[in-house]
Motif scaffolding. Sequence first.
Motif, PDB file in Angstrom:
ATOM      1  N   UNK A 114     115.207  -9.864  -1.547  1.00 25.71           N
ATOM      2  CA  UNK A 114     115.228 -11.225  -2.075  1.00 25.71           C
ATOM      3  C   UNK A 114     115.851 -11.309  -3.461  1.00 25.71           C
ATOM      4  N   UNK A 115     115.901 -10.182  -4.189  1.00 28.26           N
ATOM      5  CA  UNK A 115     116.595 -10.202  -5.465  1.00 28.26           C
ATOM      6  C   UNK A 115     118.113 -10.295  -5.273  1.00 28.26           C
ATOM      7  N   UNK A 116     118.602  -9.861  -4.111  1.00 28.47           N
ATOM      8  CA  UNK A 116     120.043  -9.859  -3.846  1.00 28.47           C
ATOM      9  C   UNK A 116     120.481 -11.034  -2.981  1.00 28.47           C
ATOM     10  N   UNK A 117     119.702 -11.344  -1.926  1.00 34.68           N
ATOM     11  CA  UNK A 117     120.152 -12.369  -0.987  1.00 34.68           C
ATOM     12  C   UNK A 117     119.278 -13.619  -1.005  1.00 34.68           C
ATOM     13  N   UNK A 118     118.219 -13.619  -1.800  1.00 34.13           N
ATOM     14  CA  UNK A 118     117.380 -14.799  -1.907  1.00 34.13           C
ATOM     15  C   UNK A 118     116.170 -14.756  -0.970  1.00 34.13           C
ATOM     16  N   UNK A 119     115.204 -15.633  -1.249  1.00 39.65           N
ATOM     17  CA  UNK A 119     113.966 -15.659  -0.475  1.00 39.65           C
ATOM     18  C   UNK A 119     114.204 -16.105   0.968  1.00 39.65           C
ATOM     19  N   UNK A 120     114.985 -17.154   1.140  1.00 40.18           N
ATOM     20  CA  UNK A 120     115.192 -17.733   2.477  1.00 40.18           C
ATOM     21  C   UNK A 120     115.876 -16.736   3.405  1.00 40.18           C
ATOM     22  N   UNK A 121     116.930 -16.109   2.956  1.00 38.16           N
ATOM     23  CA  UNK A 121     117.660 -15.175   3.803  1.00 38.16           C
ATOM     24  C   UNK A 121     116.821 -13.939   4.136  1.00 38.16           C
ATOM     25  N   UNK A 122     115.997 -13.518   3.181  1.00 30.04           N
ATOM     26  CA  UNK A 122     115.106 -12.384   3.445  1.00 30.04           C
ATOM     27  C   UNK A 122     114.093 -12.740   4.526  1.00 30.04           C
ATOM     28  N   UNK A 123     113.518 -13.950   4.425  1.00 26.64           N
ATOM     29  CA  UNK A 123     112.551 -14.393   5.435  1.00 26.64           C
ATOM     30  C   UNK A 123     113.208 -14.508   6.804  1.00 26.64           C
ATOM     31  N   UNK A 124     114.429 -15.032   6.853  1.00 29.86           N
ATOM     32  CA  UNK A 124     115.138 -15.154   8.134  1.00 29.86           C
ATOM     33  C   UNK A 124     115.461 -13.776   8.719  1.00 29.86           C
ATOM     34  N   UNK A 125     115.783 -12.818   7.866  1.00 36.96           N
ATOM     35  CA  UNK A 125     115.995 -11.442   8.339  1.00 36.96           C
ATOM     36  C   UNK A 125     114.717 -10.897   8.953  1.00 36.96           C
ATOM     37  N   UNK A 126     113.588 -11.138   8.282  1.00 37.67           N
ATOM     38  CA  UNK A 126     112.308 -10.690   8.816  1.00 37.67           C
ATOM     39  C   UNK A 126     111.971 -11.346  10.136  1.00 37.67           C
ATOM     40  N   UNK A 127     112.259 -12.638  10.256  1.00 39.38           N
ATOM     41  CA  UNK A 127     111.999 -13.339  11.507  1.00 39.38           C
ATOM     42  C   UNK A 127     112.843 -12.779  12.642  1.00 39.38           C
ATOM     43  N   UNK A 128     114.076 -12.428  12.358  1.00 38.11           N
ATOM     44  CA  UNK A 128     114.948 -11.845  13.383  1.00 38.11           C
ATOM     45  C   UNK A 128     114.381 -10.516  13.872  1.00 38.11           C
ATOM     46  N   UNK A 129     113.895  -9.707  12.937  1.00 36.21           N
ATOM     47  CA  UNK A 129     113.299  -8.422  13.308  1.00 36.21           C
ATOM     48  C   UNK A 129     112.016  -8.635  14.110  1.00 36.21           C
ATOM     49  N   UNK A 130     111.190  -9.576  13.668  1.00 34.87           N
ATOM     50  CA  UNK A 130     109.926  -9.846  14.369  1.00 34.87           C
ATOM     51  C   UNK A 130     110.180 -10.345  15.783  1.00 34.87           C
ATOM     52  N   UNK A 131     111.212 -11.158  15.960  1.00 32.87           N
ATOM     53  CA  UNK A 131     111.538 -11.655  17.296  1.00 32.87           C
ATOM     54  C   UNK A 131     111.924 -10.510  18.220  1.00 32.87           C
ATOM     55  N   UNK A 132     112.696  -9.555  17.703  1.00 31.46           N
ATOM     56  CA  UNK A 132     113.078  -8.388  18.513  1.00 31.46           C
ATOM     57  C   UNK A 132     111.830  -7.643  18.978  1.00 31.46           C
ATOM     58  N   UNK A 133     110.893  -7.420  18.058  1.00 31.66           N
ATOM     59  CA  UNK A 133     109.655  -6.728  18.420  1.00 31.66           C
ATOM     60  C   UNK A 133     108.814  -7.506  19.411  1.00 31.66           C
ATOM     61  N   UNK A 134     108.684  -8.834  19.189  1.00 28.07           N
ATOM     62  CA  UNK A 134     107.856  -9.658  20.078  1.00 28.07           C
ATOM     63  C   UNK A 134     108.453  -9.745  21.476  1.00 28.07           C
ATOM     64  N   UNK A 135     109.772  -9.902  21.568  1.00 26.47           N
ATOM     65  CA  UNK A 135     110.415  -9.981  22.879  1.00 26.47           C
ATOM     66  C   UNK A 135     110.338  -8.642  23.607  1.00 26.47           C
ATOM     67  N   UNK A 136     110.515  -7.543  22.878  1.00 28.25           N
ATOM     68  CA  UNK A 136     110.422  -6.224  23.518  1.00 28.25           C
ATOM     69  C   UNK A 136     109.021  -5.971  24.046  1.00 28.25           C
TER      70      UNK A 136
END
Length: 481
Positions: free
Chosen positions: A329-351
């Motif tokens: 979040x220091x480099x890409x901001x809070x929003x983009x970091x959260x969206x990155x986390x959501x993308x990872x969480x979706x991969x785990x939940x779908x798997x």
Amino acid sequence: MNQPTRASVGFRSERGPILIALMLTTGLVAIDSTILATAVPSIVQDLGGFAQFPWLFSVYLLAQAVSVPVYAKLSDTVGRKPIVLVGIALFLIGSVLCGFAWSMPALIAFRALQGLGAGAIQPMSITIAGDIYTVAERAKTQGYLASVWAISSVVGPTLGGVFSQFLSWRWIFFVNVPLCILAAWMLIRSFHESIERRKHRIDYAGAVLLTGGTTLLILAVLEGGQAWAWNSIWSIGAFVLGGLLLVAFVLVERRATEPVLPLWVFSRRLLVTTTLISLGVGAILIGLTSYVPTYLEGTIGVAPIVSGLAVAALTLGWPIAASLSGRFYLRIGFRNTALLGMSIAIVGAISLALTSVTPSVLFVAVSCFVVGLGMGLIATPTLIAAQSSVAWNERGVVTGSNMFARSIGSAVGVAVFGAIANSIIAGSAGGAKSPETIQSASTAVFVAVAIATVLTIAAGLAMPRSRVEDVELGRAPATAE
């Protein structure tokens, strides 16, 4: 004043004793949330009341959830230290009384007292961390606090089993006594605040209406379809009366001099979106932690300790990602970091949803670990963004609102996922003891968890784009000595 370095976040730094104290106080709530489950059979055998034992969990969650907003506002008024010490005292008294409980109703009542203590401990620990650490340091600090939950997810069930088998289930409550005393002593010794003393007008009406309304609504959600039917007079009455009390609460808050939950919290886009994200996080967590053990034990017959370790993978991934989130979040901001986390969480939940048709401890553990990584990149940056966007005298309310939303998400998640599972079990010829039925019901729940993760992305996309320097309003009036 020189900016603290990242190394100053550790245990040996000037603020190290406070961090250790915060980890101890967080550990009280974390261990208590995991240690009780393995001791339930022993408690029921000793006290009876099998039909009532779910209330041991429900009443604790209820008391914790409804008290958070009140404590949060009081902390912005009188300071964090008095509130967290009150929480530790209530948790200590509740633990002692639970240990001496003579019946199931008594134990349930004392668990409610414990919950009132936990309602102050958890949000105050996070708020104090937000007070004494800069935005750049808070991710690492949240990693330390999140690691407590990871350790407790393994230690809690183990201690519960050991105490139940070799000593007495009562020790799962007595073990809190030295921990409470140590945590309180370290906070009194190390954490000091500079509070502006002035006369305050306490919003008693708002506190009563908010507590009453949320109590009825959460109770209706938790017990609907369980203690009573959804269309029963009790269920409808709780929803209607709870809703009316909250409407009255809004009207009172509009006129209150110092409202217990200021309405401006719901008018700022950053705060609204991060609160909605926290709501989704609560639902996702309860879905996995509640149904993964049942799924593994009911389909392939693994031991409870093994299923517990599979869930522990979730809480192992969380602190790893949380501690690293600051670099993102220091480099890409809070929003983009959260969206990155959501993308990872979706991969785990779908798997998890896809592999659940062929039960495997390894697949479940890996999927939970991936979801945990995503959660660490979601929960930590969004909470820090919300905390950093307000001044010290508003930070308690903002943190409390975030924690309150997570509790509401868990309560709603319990009801929704339970309804999904129960509908499949009711329509199955094999019943709840059939591995095929358990597999089908669990898969449906895991699909619902994946959907909840996708829906959470909508709140993430609505977050305003902001950099650290755009939201940081300065550090708190707190020092370590």
